[in-house]
Design a protein around this motif. Structure first.
Motif, PDB file in Angstrom:
ATOM      1  N   ARG A   1      42.422  80.973  11.664  1.00 44.60           N
ATOM      2  CA  ARG A   1      42.081  82.351  12.056  1.00 44.60           C
ATOM      3  C   ARG A   1      40.574  82.448  12.233  1.00 44.60           C
ATOM      4  O   ARG A   1      39.811  81.979  11.381  1.00 44.60           O
TER       5      ARG A   1
ATOM      6  N   PRO B   1      38.782  80.728   7.418  1.00 48.06           N
ATOM      7  CA  PRO B   1      39.380  81.909   8.041  1.00 48.06           C
ATOM      8  C   PRO B   1      38.341  83.025   8.111  1.00 48.06           C
ATOM      9  O   PRO B   1      37.800  83.454   7.083  1.00 48.06           O
TER      10      PRO B   1
ATOM     11  N   THR C   1      44.685  84.472  15.487  1.00 47.84           N
ATOM     12  CA  THR C   1      45.348  83.617  14.509  1.00 47.84           C
ATOM     13  C   THR C   1      46.377  82.749  15.206  1.00 47.84           C
ATOM     14  O   THR C   1      47.253  83.262  15.912  1.00 47.84           O
TER      15      THR C   1
ATOM     16  N   THR D   1      39.806  89.015  16.464  1.00 46.52           N
ATOM     17  CA  THR D   1      40.241  87.969  15.550  1.00 46.52           C
ATOM     18  C   THR D   1      41.552  87.403  16.069  1.00 46.52           C
ATOM     19  O   THR D   1      42.492  88.155  16.354  1.00 46.52           O
TER      20      THR D   1
END
Length: 331
Positions: free
Chosen positions: A127, A155, A110, A108
């Motif tokens: 994200r 996200p 961001t 992940t």
């Protein structure tokens, strides 16, 4: 309470990422319980006969015996013009091999400079889960396919890899509760070479399906927790498909398991009534030691002498021989 926990987590991840960007001294012979790492994921690499551990922060550790580790090593590289930016925050990284000669890095990312919305006072940053690739387990892992794998206006987090019974590869990931207020577990088909995604995501289950998670809502009533976190897919020796995932029981990080009634990602998914690990352990994955024993890698939340939360990797042996996964906690 939940917003406070999330703010603390973001601060901790920001600190960890900033430290990684400045460069960290590589240490040798570090015991596992001396490492501070969230969401530890371990690859048992048959080619090198070494174990490689990464997680939130995007650094890599390696070991020959799972006891003493060397690291951390920086193993990712980014292009400044990608949606992630040159130095994204990295959460829940996982190394995977699929048999095609490449090493894949599901994680992940961001980009804090990009905001995609504001929900109930929560600023939503850009994200998403994405896949990087390298020709060896130590990287460098780089973007290699589509510019984005998941919708830019959502996200998403904690993407993991699974090849289902239809022979197709999939990413299973979470839709973040900060936007949808009822976290989701979803799947999306990957291209055969994992260089992008095909079609649209499909919801597998929601946070509200959990029989064991708990929180208090704005009216002070006890209800299910909003968070879905850390999916990991597995099959038992009988062929049953299961998914480990994590949420909260009030302020305690807690891990449960669900099983698919169809034996495929499409489910329907039945949630086990009780958590599968002791309180405070979560965000797990599974791997086999070189001697064949199945292991669960998790992190444990604890407090240091100043009351700060620290996350320490921990290993449980697991029994996969029956119809359900069993965690061995008496060792």
């Amino acid at each position: 309470m939940k917003r406070t926990i999330m703010i603390c987590l973001l601060a901790a991840v920001s600190l960890l990422t900033a430290t990684a960007q400045r460069g960290m001294r590589v240490r040798k012979n570090v015991p596992l319980d001396s490492i501070r790492l969230s969401d530890p994921a371990i690859l048992a690499d048959q080619k090198t006969k070494m174990y490689y551990m990464t997680g939130t922060g995007g650094m890599m550790w390696r070991s020959s015996d799972l006891k003493l580790w060397e690291g951390p090593f920086r193993v990712t590289e980014f292009e400044a013009d990608s949606w992630m930016g040159p130095r994204p925050m990295i959460w829940a990284a996982e190394p995977h091999v699929t048999g095609d000669g490449w090493y894949y890095y599901f994680a992940t990312f961001t980009n804090q400079a990009v905001k995609i919305g504001n929900v109930r006072g929560n600023v939503i940053e850009r994200r998403a889960s994405q896949v990087l690739r390298a020709d060896n387990p130590m990287g460098p892992y780089r973007a290699f396919g589509d510019a984005t794998y998941l919708p830019a206006d959502r996200p998403t987090l904690d993407g993991t890899y699974w090849k289902d019974r239809d022979g197709k590869p999939y990413m299973v990931f979470c839709g973040e509760w900060l936007q949808n207020w009822n976290g989701t577990m979803e799947k999306i088909e990957l291209k055969p070479d994992l260089s992008g995604t095909i079609g649209e995501p499909k919801v597998l289950f929601r946070a509200s399906d959990s029989p064991w998670s708990r929180e208090k809502n704005d009216q002070g009533e006890i209800t299910w927790n909003k968070v879905t976190d850390g999916p990991w897919l597995f099959r038992t020796a009988t062929g049953r498909l299961g998914m480990l995932w994590t949420s909260w029981v009030f302020d305690v990080y807690t891990q449960g398991v669900a099983y698919s009634e169809s034996g495929t990602l499409d489910g329907p998914w039945t949630q086990e009534p009780d958590p599968i690990t002791p309180p405070g352990y979560g965000h797990s994955m599974l791997f086999q030691r070189f001697d064949g024993q199945w292991m669960m890698s998790v992190h444990h939340h604890s407090k240091d002498g100043r009351g700060r939360t620290i996350r320490i990797p921990h290993l449980f042996e697991v029994d996969m021989s029956g119809d359900k996964l069993k965690v061995i906690t008496n060792k």
